[in-house]
Scaffold this active site. Structure first.
Site, PDB file in Angstrom:
ATOM      1  N   SER A   1       0.829  -1.218   0.000  1.00 33.93           N
ATOM      2  CA  SER A   1       0.000   0.000   0.000  1.00 33.93           C
ATOM      3  C   SER A   1       0.865   1.270   0.000  1.00 33.93           C
ATOM      4  O   SER A   1       0.462   2.293  -0.561  1.00 33.93           O
ATOM      5  CB  SER A   1      -0.979   0.007   1.169  1.00 33.93           C
TER       6      SER A   1
ATOM      7  N   ARG B   1      13.012  -7.807   4.955  1.00 34.04           N
ATOM      8  CA  ARG B   1      14.311  -8.457   5.171  1.00 34.04           C
ATOM      9  C   ARG B   1      15.340  -7.422   5.580  1.00 34.04           C
ATOM     10  O   ARG B   1      15.314  -6.299   5.086  1.00 34.04           O
ATOM     11  CB  ARG B   1      14.805  -9.095   3.874  1.00 34.04           C
TER      12      ARG B   1
ATOM     13  N   HIS C   1       8.929   2.939   8.730  1.00 32.31           N
ATOM     14  CA  HIS C   1       8.725   2.037   9.860  1.00 32.31           C
ATOM     15  C   HIS C   1       7.524   2.533  10.668  1.00 32.31           C
ATOM     16  O   HIS C   1       7.407   3.738  10.915  1.00 32.31           O
ATOM     17  CB  HIS C   1       9.985   2.000  10.732  1.00 32.31           C
TER      18      HIS C   1
HETATM   19  C1  GAR Z   1       3.867  -0.805   6.746  1.00 28.54           C
HETATM   20  O1  GAR Z   1       3.122  -0.549   7.900  1.00 28.54           O
HETATM   21  C2  GAR Z   1       5.329  -0.506   6.983  1.00 28.54           C
HETATM   22  O2  GAR Z   1       5.549   0.596   7.818  1.00 28.54           O
HETATM   23  C3  GAR Z   1       5.770  -1.788   7.648  1.00 28.54           C
HETATM   24  O3  GAR Z   1       5.116  -2.811   6.946  1.00 28.54           O
HETATM   25  C4  GAR Z   1       3.900  -2.297   6.432  1.00 28.54           C
HETATM   26  C5  GAR Z   1       3.868  -2.558   4.948  1.00 28.54           C
HETATM   27  O4  GAR Z   1       2.622  -2.198   4.413  1.00 28.54           O
HETATM   28  N1  GAR Z   1       7.187  -1.942   7.596  1.00 28.54           N
HETATM   29  C6  GAR Z   1       7.893  -2.480   8.577  1.00 28.54           C
HETATM   30  O5  GAR Z   1       7.397  -2.915   9.589  1.00 28.54           O
HETATM   31  C7  GAR Z   1       9.378  -2.515   8.321  1.00 28.54           C
HETATM   32  N2  GAR Z   1      10.070  -2.850   9.524  1.00 28.54           N
HETATM   33  P1  GAR Z   1       2.437  -2.050   2.856  1.00 28.54           P
HETATM   34  O6  GAR Z   1       3.021  -3.322   2.229  1.00 28.54           O
HETATM   35  O7  GAR Z   1       0.950  -1.990   2.660  1.00 28.54           O
HETATM   36  O8  GAR Z   1       3.157  -0.809   2.409  1.00 28.54           O
END
Ligand code: GAR
Length: 203
Positions: free
Chosen positions: A15, A93, A111
């Site tokens: 997203s 990763r 993050h």
């Molecule tokens: C998001 O909330 C991002 O901040 C988090 O994963 C999600 C991905 O959502 N990232 C982490 O936790 C990295 N450590 P998305 O695939 O819908 O963008």
């Protein structure tokens, strides 16, 4: 002036990737997404790339015997596209020192916490468990240490008494979709200057 280019690395839903390419389409970000790279052949981000006419590459961790070989392959793919910026958007990763050093100042991550609080997995649940009243998201440059690079933008949300991981995550995500395109735009306007731990936003 030549238009800037970026690649996005995403492992799942994508997203944030979508939010960024939407802002590109609207002309808010003056740069072009040249490739989506994923480690997950089933990532929904691939569908989003296809819909937007953006090429994608799968570099699946399982196809390689170890992390070094995986990252060599990943670096080869990235180098082929020669991007000005690498955007990690839900890329789950940890990247090794070599790739991080190669793209120093040219790789950013989002993050879902107000760093340095709650690095690592399940940041939103960590905030709930700790009992903070404010949570949020952070866009930062990537350095060797996990979730520890210079901060570009942070946005906050209030934690509500009846929040659970899902409700808090979804309100943080709304802020992510604002913060990440804002940061990418600033990068391509050449308005981010790293000064030690701090990122100065030039007028
Ligand atoms: C998001 O909330 C991002 O901040 C988090 O994963 C999600 C991905 O959502 N990232 C982490 O936790 C990295 N450590 P998305 O695939 O819908 O963008």
């Amino acid at each position: 002036m030549k238009q800037g280019t970026f690649v996005v690395l995403a492992s799942g839903r994508g997203s944030n990737f979508q939010a960024i390419i939407d802002r590109v389409k609207e002309g808010f970000i003056h740069a072009r997404c040249v490739c989506l790279i994923t480690d997950n052949p089933d990532a929904y981000a691939i569908t989003r790339a296809n819909k937007a006419g953006i090429p994608h590459e799968v570099v699946s961790y399982k196809s390689f015997s170890d992390k070094i070989r995986y990252e060599e392959a990943l670096m080869e793919v990235i180098a082929r596209y020669n991007p000005d910026l690498i955007i990690l958007a839900g890329y789950m990763r940890l990247l090794g020192d070599r790739i991080v050093d190669t793209y120093h100042g040219k790789m950013i991550n989002i993050h879902p916490s107000l760093l340095p609080a709650f690095a690592g997995l399940h940041a939103q649940q960590q905030a709930l468990d700790y009992g903070t009243k404010v949570a949020g998201c952070t866009v930062h440059f990537v350095t060797r240490d996990m979730d520890a690079g210079p901060v570009i933008i942070q946005r906050t949300v209030l934690v509500l008494d009846d929040d659970d991981e899902e409700s808090l995550s979804s309100r943080i995500l709304i802020e992510e979709h604002q913060a990440y395109p804002d940061a990418v735009r600033l990068f391509f306007e050449h308005r981010l200057r790293i000064e030690g731990r701090r990122v100065r936003i030039l007028p």
